[in-house]
Design an enzyme around this catalytic site. Structure first.
Site, PDB file in Angstrom:
ATOM      1  N   ARG A  70      -5.951  14.085  48.537  1.00  0.00           N
ATOM      2  CA  ARG A  70      -5.228  14.080  47.142  1.00  0.00           C
ATOM      3  C   ARG A  70      -4.211  13.058  46.758  1.00  0.00           C
ATOM      4  O   ARG A  70      -3.337  12.795  47.792  1.00  0.00           O
ATOM      5  CB  ARG A  70      -4.401  15.508  47.126  1.00  0.00           C
ATOM      6  CG  ARG A  70      -4.474  15.545  45.394  1.00  0.00           C
ATOM      7  CD  ARG A  70      -3.575  16.973  45.323  1.00  0.00           C
ATOM      8  NE  ARG A  70      -4.392  18.202  45.656  1.00  0.00           N
ATOM      9  CZ  ARG A  70      -4.145  19.389  46.128  1.00  0.00           C
ATOM     10  NH1 ARG A  70      -2.859  19.625  46.553  1.00  0.00           N
ATOM     11  NH2 ARG A  70      -4.950  20.531  46.429  1.00  0.00           N
ATOM     12  N   ARG A 179       8.549  25.735  50.609  1.00  0.00           N
ATOM     13  CA  ARG A 179       7.054  25.933  50.378  1.00  0.00           C
ATOM     14  C   ARG A 179       6.690  24.550  49.226  1.00  0.00           C
ATOM     15  O   ARG A 179       7.564  23.741  49.105  1.00  0.00           O
ATOM     16  CB  ARG A 179       6.541  26.933  49.710  1.00  0.00           C
ATOM     17  CG  ARG A 179       6.376  28.365  50.461  1.00  0.00           C
ATOM     18  CD  ARG A 179       5.058  28.254  51.183  1.00  0.00           C
ATOM     19  NE  ARG A 179       3.426  27.901  50.556  1.00  0.00           N
ATOM     20  CZ  ARG A 179       3.114  28.460  50.031  1.00  0.00           C
ATOM     21  NH1 ARG A 179       3.170  29.713  49.970  1.00  0.00           N
ATOM     22  NH2 ARG A 179       1.952  27.947  49.620  1.00  0.00           N
ATOM     23  N   LYS A 180       5.686  24.707  48.817  1.00  0.00           N
ATOM     24  CA  LYS A 180       5.289  23.533  47.853  1.00  0.00           C
ATOM     25  C   LYS A 180       6.553  23.801  46.598  1.00  0.00           C
ATOM     26  O   LYS A 180       6.716  24.760  46.329  1.00  0.00           O
ATOM     27  CB  LYS A 180       3.797  23.666  47.386  1.00  0.00           C
ATOM     28  CG  LYS A 180       3.413  24.954  46.691  1.00  0.00           C
ATOM     29  CD  LYS A 180       2.100  24.946  46.386  1.00  0.00           C
ATOM     30  CE  LYS A 180       1.383  26.364  46.410  1.00  0.00           C
ATOM     31  NZ  LYS A 180      -0.177  26.399  46.160  1.00  0.00           N
ATOM     32  N   GLY A 435     -11.674  30.244  43.129  1.00  0.00           N
ATOM     33  CA  GLY A 435     -12.251  30.855  44.362  1.00  0.00           C
ATOM     34  C   GLY A 435     -11.306  31.916  45.445  1.00  0.00           C
ATOM     35  O   GLY A 435     -11.885  32.231  46.147  1.00  0.00           O
ATOM     36  N   CYS A 440      -5.034  27.217  42.126  1.00  0.00           N
ATOM     37  CA  CYS A 440      -5.403  25.479  41.823  1.00  0.00           C
ATOM     38  C   CYS A 440      -6.163  25.442  40.371  1.00  0.00           C
ATOM     39  O   CYS A 440      -5.924  24.706  39.770  1.00  0.00           O
ATOM     40  CB  CYS A 440      -5.789  25.310  42.957  1.00  0.00           C
ATOM     41  SG  CYS A 440      -5.287  25.304  44.643  1.00  0.00           S
ATOM     42  N   GLY A 441      -6.971  26.390  40.086  1.00  0.00           N
ATOM     43  CA  GLY A 441      -7.531  26.455  38.813  1.00  0.00           C
ATOM     44  C   GLY A 441      -6.774  27.021  37.648  1.00  0.00           C
ATOM     45  O   GLY A 441      -7.202  27.410  36.398  1.00  0.00           O
TER      46      GLY A 441
HETATM   47 FE1  SF4 Z   1      -9.224  27.041  47.195  1.00  0.00          FE
HETATM   48 FE2  SF4 Z   1      -7.418  26.773  45.367  1.00  0.00          FE
HETATM   49 FE3  SF4 Z   1      -9.677  27.464  44.806  1.00  0.00          FE
HETATM   50 FE4  SF4 Z   1      -8.248  29.067  46.090  1.00  0.00          FE
HETATM   51  S1  SF4 Z   1      -7.762  28.467  43.969  1.00  0.00           S
HETATM   52  S2  SF4 Z   1     -10.318  28.527  46.329  1.00  0.00           S
HETATM   53  S3  SF4 Z   1      -7.194  27.732  47.407  1.00  0.00           S
HETATM   54  S4  SF4 Z   1      -9.093  25.479  45.609  1.00  0.00           S
END
Ligand code: SF4
Length: 519
Positions: A70, A179-180, A435, A440-441
């Site tokens: 990234r 953490r982040k 997922g 992340c989404g």
């Molecule tokens: Fe991977 Fe982030 Fe998607 Fe979870 S939300 S599956 S950690 S990319």
């Protein structure tokens, strides 16, 4: 460092903390040339985690030795040379894949350790970096993608973002956070940065001081999504642009020194803010910064979650910015080269990325707008995407991510295309697919959030499925909402059909012009 001695005395530090005390994450940069020379097998497994500080994660399956990288893009703004460099890395090393993330960064896949030094050299030559893109450190700074050209900004924030980004870049005083840690800085009055979901956000405000109106920021702290979402709370302070760095350093210092290091799932700043309360947090902040004026007038008027489709006037007379859709944020290297060529030929070469995983080409003179729109690459990367394709966001999923439970990116693209084929709506519906419970989404702030799970069936054993969440927004008549889970789970194969039923019901029952949730 003195503060590390304090942590070292804590008998309950988690494993990652113990590892970080032995070796600062940023030190991995010093080791990469050796590993590149001696190959993947020369990297001890206990070092794998530390690669995050160099913006590198091992892809799924880790043992195969391919990395995801990234790259930080502060405010999502790239000049032409930077964009071409990134396209070249995707073409030469990343099997042509170029992903735009929900924090305005760029991700590559399929990289091998032997290639990393050359990639770092290429990035360095154009002023780009992977440090801070991943790991327990200050991440890419999200900013107004229209900064400097925006008729809806209080003032230009590009220099402020640059100053804060450079201060934290490879800064070993702040490279071991619990953490982040995520910052946003924007003076756009439509909250183009999703300010409430970051650990620290500077949002546009004004205040009369000594009889004069002063432009500046309000400060929000303690936001974050994932499995326990918190929306950031506003501190009772007003910050002038020249004091943003002081406040950013102070908040980061509080997080570094008081943030939780026992359980990783409780280590984000949001938990400290929730436990302390906003008033105690302010007291601690003022101890570090000295006095700050109390809050002024919040000038935010609404929420634009990063969508700028079409041709728009800039602040600058005769110039336009054009917003394009990048389906689920994925481009090919060839497309990026082509977009760079167009931005150079008709604009000033710049391209900007949005947290909706889309892109903007700025600085197009009136006389060149038609020529830009006729370029072939913009048949797919459209200024007028279909409703669902235009408002779909997806994380990486099982294609590359080790934490993923289900496939997402290509699936989200297919689901949106199916909905576009079967249903017409007069309003956008933002659908975000993830997922796993991570964010992340950013599914928590979507109109419809789809979160991947594994579920057991009688006849087929474990299958990929989704939970459906509805009604996420960051601004709904002054109220902030995370989306709410609907009962049940939907097998991945049925998700398009189920969404079609749900959205058809919405279409048939909604009032003219009514949105899925007002924003
Ligand atoms: Fe991977 Fe982030 Fe998607 Fe979870 S939300 S599956 S950690 S990319």
């Amino acid at each position: 460092m003195a503060y590390e001695k304090v942590w070292a005395n804590n008998p309950n530090l988690n494993k990652m903390e113990l590892k970080k005390l032995q070796k600062d994450g940023l030190k991995i940069f010093d080791d990469i040339p050796y590993y590149a020379k001696h190959g993947f097998s020369s990297i001890p497994q206990e070092e794998w985690d530390l690669f995050k500080w160099a913006g590198l994660y091992l892809q799924r399956p880790k043992e195969a030795g391919y990395f995801m990288m990234r790259v930080c893009v502060p405010s999502g703004i790239l000049n032409n040379e930077q964009l071409e460099t990134l396209a070249g890395i995707a073409r030469d090393y990343g099997r042509g894949l170029f992903d735009i993330t929900t924090r305005q960064s760029v991700q590559f896949h399929w990289l091998q350790i032997e290639q990393i030094p050359d990639i770092f050299d290429r990035l360095k030559r154009v002023g780009l970096s992977t440090a801070g893109a991943c790991g327990d450190i200050t991440r890419n700074i999200v900013g107004n993608p229209l900064a400097g050209i925006d008729p809806d900004e209080l003032f230009d924030t590009r220099e402020i973002v640059r100053e804060i980004y450079e201060f934290f870049q490879r800064n070993e005083d702040f490279s071991n956070l619990p953490r982040k840690y995520k910052i946003s800085i924007s003076a756009n009055v439509y909250n183009t940065v999703n300010a409430e979901i970051h650990c620290l956000s500077f949002t546009p405000a004004k205040k009369v001081i000594d009889g004069k109106e002063v432009l500046g920021f309000h400060v929000k702290v303690g936001g974050g999504l994932s499995s326990v979402p918190y929306l950031a709370q506003t501190l009772d302070v007003f910050v002038t642009p020249d004091r943003v760095k002081d406040v950013a350093v102070a908040v980061t210092t509080i997080f570094r020194d008081y943030g939780y290091r026992e359980k990783r799932h409780r280590a984000r700043l949001k938990f400290l803010v929730a436990d302390w309360g906003i008033d105690k947090f302010k007291e601690k902040l003022i101890e570090l910064t000295g006095p700050l004026p109390s809050k002024g007038e919040d000038v935010q008027k609404g929420w634009n979650p990063g969508y700028f489709y079409g041709v728009h006037r800039q602040k600058q007379e005769g110039l336009n910015y054009i917003g394009f859709n990048v389906p689920v944020g994925r481009l090919s290297a060839d497309e990026v080269f082509e977009i760079a060529r167009i931005a150079r030929q008709y604009g000033n070469g710049e391209v900007r990325f949005c947290n909706s995983q889309n892109l903007i080409i700025p600085n197009i003179p009136d006389k060149h707008v038609d020529a830009v729109l006729q370029e072939k690459v913009f048949e797919r990367i459209s200024i007028r995407p279909k409703t669902f394709t235009g408002y779909s966001v997806s994380c990486t999923g099982t294609e590359f991510c080790n934490l993923a439970l289900v496939e997402t990116k290509e699936r989200m693209r297919r689901v949106a295309a199916y909905l576009d084929e079967h249903l017409e709506l007069d309003v956008p519906v933002r659908i975000h697919m993830v997922g796993c419970p991570n964010s992340c989404g950013q599914r928590q702030i979507a109109d419809i959030g789809l979160q991947g799970i594994k579920t057991k069936t009688k006849d087929r054993g474990m299958i990929e499925a989704f939970e459906i969440y509805v009604g996420g927004t960051l601004l709904n008549g002054g109220k902030y909402n995370q989306n709410q889970k609907l009962k049940g789970k939907i097998g991945a194969e049925q998700i398009s059909e189920v969404l079609l039923h749900l959205l058809t019901y919405f279409k048939e029952t909604k009032l003219p012009g009514e949105t899925f949730l007002a924003y």
